[in-house]
Structure formats: structure tokens, C-alpha cells
Design an enzyme around this catalytic site. Structure first.
Site, PDB file in Angstrom:
ATOM      1  N   CYS A 133       0.848  -1.200   0.000  1.00 27.34           N
ATOM      2  CA  CYS A 133       0.000   0.000   0.000  1.00 27.34           C
ATOM      3  C   CYS A 133       0.885   1.253   0.000  1.00 27.34           C
ATOM      4  O   CYS A 133       1.596   1.523   0.965  1.00 27.34           O
ATOM      5  CB  CYS A 133      -0.907  -0.054   1.222  1.00 27.34           C
ATOM      6  N   CYS A 157       0.466   3.856   2.716  1.00 22.83           N
ATOM      7  CA  CYS A 157       0.944   3.311   4.000  1.00 22.83           C
ATOM      8  C   CYS A 157       2.453   3.511   4.109  1.00 22.83           C
ATOM      9  O   CYS A 157       2.986   3.837   5.169  1.00 22.83           O
ATOM     10  CB  CYS A 157       0.661   1.818   4.114  1.00 22.83           C
TER      11      CYS A 157
END
Lengths: 105, 309
Positions: A30, A33
Site C-alpha cells: 500500500c 501506508c
């Protein structure tokens, strides 16, 4: 330093914690993230002793993310005395996260 | 601190520009406010970058770009750039977050673009609880569920395809009856059994309850009829806005705010260059960003030669 947690130790490390706990729900694939990861680490050192910072990889643990209705990552949830006090989704600025922590401490 | 060149943004354009600058011996700072890679980090797979015949995952390509640059002595700074302004002695001063700053002789702006929002009721409220701008990040949470994708360009079509392999059903909502995205994606989507294409419809409201999003109401542009589509997630790909808020006012931009350059990536202020998605151009791809980055670095190096002369 943040602590990696899973479904198994969530109860002990987060719910039963004497300190407020910030949990970063993330995954290695991600992008956002990865963006917020270093910020979370910085906050972990800056608030050391006042706040416990944990990271839960949603690839490895799915029960806890489902329990808190997480449908997007990164999601950061702040727990105090085992209760959710605030949460933020997305790669927000450090100041936004810090403000959330300050409000709760 | 004074650098020969400051590169703003570590997507494909910025990483390439920094690579070319440092290899030519220029003292280079690369400033990034998120993770290196830029938008490729929120792309599942990249199928049109040469050298990867079986496609490459966005984050894997980002790691490769980053690892390549890590071989060289580039000063990597993390944080947002608040402003870039011409300073004394033909320098640029960059104000960074947390009261930091630096000076540079040349600046290459590779700040890219960010996803545009729909601006409809429910979008903020259900952000992170149904509303997403990153299918590769959040798609897995919708395994076996129904989702909507909004948009008609390459991003919308690619991500709808990606999601169709994970979720139960994808509703692809588009305001026109034709798509701007590549034919190859359109063909694949039409062939996918679990994709319903909803054309000439505009999302009006995202609805839901305490547990998150439950549906999206769309209005038909043909007859004004409202249809409520049951979906627990909505992935929005309706275009990009330039990340240009920190640039000096006098920098020329197109009506959408993208920076106008010449073919050598010179912006309207000498010593300021733009590369990648922030630039006013038609084709926004990893390939073109990388090309822009190299061209901008070459132009900046030539500018620095004259600067030092």
C-alpha cells in the site's frame, strides 16, 4: 519504536494497555501506508513513554481490522483504556496525526 | 544549505531527474512528502513500461527506482515544500515544513498530481469507510462484495479491471457514453462477466450507515432518473489536479493549473523546470515522466554550466 502486533496479541497489547495506543493498520503493497510509515515511527519516538505505537499488517491479521470496520488503509486508530477515541484514514500530514494524539493524551 | 539543484517530488520524473543530475556531478537534493514512487504506488500493475514483459507491480517498480537512486549521493529530504521563491543572487529559496528550508541554483518541479474528488454528499463522511481513491490499497477489503468505480479514463478502466478479479461485482459509472481509456481495457471490461457498465450517469450521493457505505445514487443524464446502486465501496478516478500550491504566482500555467514548459522543460522563470504529471501535456505515463525527468535534468545541467561560468 513501534511494535508489530497481530490478531492474537491485540487484546493484551492494545486493549489492556495502561498507556494510550496508536495502531497503524497497513500493508506492504500500500503506497500511502509507505508514505505515512516513517511519520508513525517519528511519532513513536517523540511520544515515547506517553504513547504506545503499534503496527498491524492487514495481510497477516484480518479479524481485528474487520472488528473495527476498516475498509481502507492506512487507517490509524487511537485507543485509550481499551476504547477507540479517534481515528484517521489516509496518508495525512504529521501535524494532523500529532494533533489527534495531543487531543487524546 | 545551498544545492546546485533541488528536485521536488520523488515519483518517476523526480527520481530520474535526480539520477541524471547526480551522475553529472551536481549537488542534488530530492524532496518528497510521501513515499518514493508517487502515483505508481497506488497502481496495481504497470503493463506499458518497457522491460517488464509480464507487467510489474506498482510498488515493486517504485522500490526498483528508489534502489537505483540509492546507489548515488543524493540528499533525500522528507516533508512538504511550502513555497519556492526567487531569492538574492539568482538563487531559489525553498521553504519546507517544520521551519526547514534550503537554497538551490536550479529547481526541477516534479510534484505531480493528486486525485480529484467528486465533491458530492457522503464522499467525506464515508472516506475510508467505502470511499477510496486507491484500488490496490483497499480492494482486498471488498473481496466477495459489490463496488462501484467512477470515471472513464485509463485509471478508472484499469482499476475496474483490477477490482473485477477480487470483488463480486463492479459497477463502472461514467458520465459519457464513450470512454477515453485505452481500447484494450474497454474490451477486457466488456468481456468481464461481473462488470456492469453504467454510462451517461453522474453520482449524486454516497449513502450508508454506521458500518459504512451502503449505496451510491446516480442520476441519468438522458432522462434525469435516479438509480440507487447497492455497493459497499466506491473507487473514484475522475481526473487529477496539479500539486502546484507552492509555486511562485508568476509561473505560467494552463487553465487547469498545470505548469507550461517548452520542449526542454523550461518553465516561465529561468532556472525553474517542470517534469512529469505537473507539466501541461497530453500523455501522463511512467514513460513520459521518466523522459521529462531526464530532459529537465539535461536542461538544468546546461543552465548550471552558464550559472557557474
Amino acid at each position: 519504536m513501534s511494535v508489530a502486533i497481530t490478531d492474537t496479541d491485540f487484546e493484551n497489547v492494545v486493549i489492556k494497555s495502561a498507556l494510550p495506543v496508536l495502531v497503524d493498520f497497513w500493508a506492504p503493497w500500500c503506497g500511502p501506508c509507505r508514505g505515512i510509515g516513517p511519520i508513525v515511527e517519528e511519532l513513536a519516538s517523540e511520544y515515547a513513554g506517553r504513547l504506545q505505537v503499534c503496527k498491524m499488517n492487514v495481510d497477516e491479521s484480518s479479524k481485528v481490522p474487520a472488528m473495527f470496520g476498516i475498509r481502507a488503509i492506512p487507517t490509524l486508530i487511537l485507543f485509550k483504556d481499551g476504547e477507540v477515541v479517534d481515528q484517521i484514514t489516509g496518508a495525512v500530514a504529521k501535524s494532523t496525526l500529532a494533533a489527534m494524539i495531543e487531543k487524546a493524551l | 544549505m545551498l544545492y546546485d539543484a533541488a528536485v521536488i517530488g520523488a515519483g518517476p520524473a523526480g527520481i530520474t531527474a535526480a539520477l541524471y543530475l547526480v551522475r553529472a556531478g551536481a549537488g542534488t537534493a530530492l524532496i518528497e512528502n510521501s513515499a518514493p514512487g508517487g502515483q505508481i504506488l497506488s497502481t496495481a500493475e504497470i503493463e506499458n513500461y518497457p522491460g517488464f514483459p509480464h507487467a510489474v507491480k506498482g510498488w515493486e517498480l517504485a522500490d526498483l527506482f528508489d534502489a537505483h537512486l540509492a546507489e548515488y549521493p543524493v540528499e533525500r529530504l522528507r516533508g512538504g515544500v511550502l513555497s519556492v521563491r526567487p531569492a538574492e543572487g539568482r538563487l531559489f529559496h525553498l521553504d519546507l515544513e517544520e521551519g526547514k528550508g534550503l537554497d538551490a541554483k536550479a529547481v526541477i518541479v516534479c510534484s505531480g498530481a493528486q486525485h480529484r474528488k467528486l465533491g458530492i454528499p457522503g464522499e467525506e463522511e464515508f472516506s475510508g469507510r467505502g470511499v477510496s481513491y486507491c484500488a490496490v490499497c483497499d480492494g482486498n477489503f471488498y473481496r466477495g462484495r459489490d463496488v462501484a468505480v467512477v470515471g472513464g479514463g485509463n485509471s478508472a478502466l484499469e482499476e475496474a479491471l483490477y477490482l473485477s478479479r477480487i470483488v463480486r461485482k463492479v459497477y463502472l459509472i461514467h458520465r459519457r457514453d464513450t470512454f477515453r481509456g485505452a481500447q484494450i481495457f474497454q474490451d477486457k471490461l466488456r468481456a468481464a462477466e461481473n462488470v456492469e457498465i453504467v454510462t451517461e450517469c453522474v453520482p449524486e450521493e454516497i449513502r450508508g450507515g454506521a458500518a459504512g457505505m451502503e449505496s451510491v445514487a446516480v442520476r441519468s443524464r438522458r432522462d434525469g432518473e435516479i438509480r440507487v446502486i447497492a455497493a459497499e465501496g466506491i473507487f473514484i478516478y475522475v481526473g487529477m489536479d496539479p500539486a502546484n500550491g507552492f509555486l511562485p504566482e508568476e509561473v505560467r500555467r494552463d487553465p487547469a493549473g498545470f505548469v507550461i514548459t517548452d520542449a526542454e522543460m523550461n518553465a516561465s522563470i529561468p532556472g525553474l523546470f517542470a517534469a512529469g504529471d505537473i507539466r501541461s501535456k497530453h500523455c501522463r505515463q511512467v514513460c513520459t515522466a521518466v523522459g521529462d525527468g531526464a530532459t529537465a535534468a539535461a536542461a538544468a545541467l546546461s543552465y548550471l554550466e552558464h550559472w557557474n561560468a
